[in-house]
Design an enzyme around this catalytic site. Structure first.
Site, mmCIF file in Angstrom:
data_model
loop_
_atom_site.group_PDB
_atom_site.id
_atom_site.type_symbol
_atom_site.label_atom_id
_atom_site.label_comp_id
_atom_site.label_asym_id
_atom_site.label_seq_id
_atom_site.Cartn_x
_atom_site.Cartn_y
_atom_site.Cartn_z
ATOM 1 N N CYS A 74 -35.662 -2.262 -9.641
ATOM 2 C CA CYS A 74 -34.320 -1.590 -9.701
ATOM 3 C C CYS A 74 -34.712 -0.034 -9.023
ATOM 4 C CB CYS A 74 -34.088 -1.402 -11.267
ATOM 5 S SG CYS A 74 -32.647 -0.407 -11.445
ATOM 6 N N CYS A 184 -30.359 -0.456 -3.427
ATOM 7 C CA CYS A 184 -30.255 -1.156 -4.857
ATOM 8 C C CYS A 184 -30.499 -2.683 -4.665
ATOM 9 C CB CYS A 184 -28.676 -0.827 -5.338
ATOM 10 S SG CYS A 184 -28.042 -1.852 -6.698
HETATM 11 N N1 DGL Z 1 -30.281 -3.021 -9.178
HETATM 12 C C1 DGL Z 1 -30.127 -1.706 -9.363
HETATM 13 C C2 DGL Z 1 -30.882 -0.821 -8.315
HETATM 14 O O1 DGL Z 1 -31.649 -1.319 -7.640
HETATM 15 C C3 DGL Z 1 -29.259 -0.685 -10.286
HETATM 16 C C4 DGL Z 1 -27.966 -1.082 -10.275
HETATM 17 C C5 DGL Z 1 -27.280 -0.397 -11.461
HETATM 18 O O2 DGL Z 1 -27.482 -0.988 -12.515
HETATM 19 O O3 DGL Z 1 -26.470 0.412 -11.087
HETATM 20 O O4 DGL Z 1 -30.683 0.499 -8.087
#
Ligand code: DGL
Length: 267
Positions: A74, A184
């Site tokens: 993430c 993301c």
């Molecule tokens: N998948 C996450 C990232 O790579 C975060 C998405 C979220 O929860 O806002 O930033």
């Protein structure tokens, strides 16, 4: 033997499955435990303290499962929590960062776009990355509220998600962006829709392969590579319950899977 223990992988939700898939493809004999913190997604609009607190809570659960290493799949949790996790956890921690460096090398127009969550776009760490590796090109960062919710709901192609994608990407095309960084881990699941709405006019980069290579290096350094020739076991946990959530997860993993809800202290 520590090398036979699982690797923990977590994200605010389902996005990290884009990374998990690559880890499993390149390290098929490693046991993996994935945690989707979907009960608290999206992280992108939460405070840095909240993101740190949740990341630590999920990491504690994974430590209880005796993982040998942790992958923060993430970008938002990486920018706000990876330094802290490295300080407090007794295992190696691998984070994920937007592919700004390769994008700066690839661009022909000299203009790079970065799509990310609000909290990633706000973070000093992203701006440091841009200063360090991309100061010779123009980098336009675009926060994309709303996209994560569509992916969490298993919606990758609806009119609503395409409208949102147009809203975020067409101004970047107008500004001359030819290389687009997906900052993301949820967004790779929208790559096809992004390609459609931009008519394939941008090269799209994501980071699951370089992160897996980094994980391989870290495992080697700590003598933690699984040496047994077996098919790794993969377990899935989430802080959210529900049939639809389970179905969305299976669609992204592309196979049936058993989903277990995190025990009470970690939800
Ligand atoms: N998948 C996450 C990232 O790579 C975060 C998405 C979220 O929860 O806002 O930033």
């Amino acid at each position: 033997m520590p090398s036979q223990q699982a690797i923990g992988v977590f994200d605010s939700g389902l996005g990290g499955i884009s990374v998990l898939r690559e880890i499993h493809r390149l390290l098929p004999n490693e046991h993996l435990i994935y945690v989707a913190d979907s009960g608290h997604a999206p992280y992108g609009g939460k405070t840095p303290d909240y993101i740190r607190e949740r990341s630590k809570r999920v990491a504690d659960f994974l430590l209880e499962q005796q993982v040998k290493a942790l992958v923060v799949a993430c970008n938002t949790a990486t920018v706000h929590a990876v330094d802290y996790l490295r300080e407090v956890l007794p295992i190696p921690v691998v984070g994920i960062e937007p592919a700004v460096k390769p994008a700066a090398r690839l661009t022909q127009t000299g203009v790079v776009g970065v799509l990310a969550t609000q909290q990633t776009v706000n973070s000093p760490r992203l701006h440091r990355l841009i200063r360090e590796y991309a100061s010779h090109v123009q980098v336009i960062t675009q926060a994309c509220p709303g996209l994560v919710e569509h992916v969490e709901a298993g919606d990758f192609h609806s009119d609503a998600v395409r409208q949102l994608l147009k809203h975020y990407t067409l101004p970047l095309l107008d500004a001359g962006v030819d290389t687009l960084v997906l900052g993301c881990t949820h967004y790779p699941f929208l790559a096809e829709a992004i390609h459609d709405v931009t008519h394939g006019r941008m090269t799209v980069l994501e980071t699951s392969t370089p992160v897996t290579h980094q994980l391989m290096r870290v495992l080697e350094q700590h003598d933690l590579r699984q040496m047994e020739n077996l098919e790794g076991d993969i377990r899935f946990f989430s802080s959210k319950q529900g049939e639809q959530h389970h179905l969305s997860m299976q669609v992204l993993w592309q196979k049936p899977l058993e989903l277990v809800v995190l025990p009470a202290p970690y939800v």
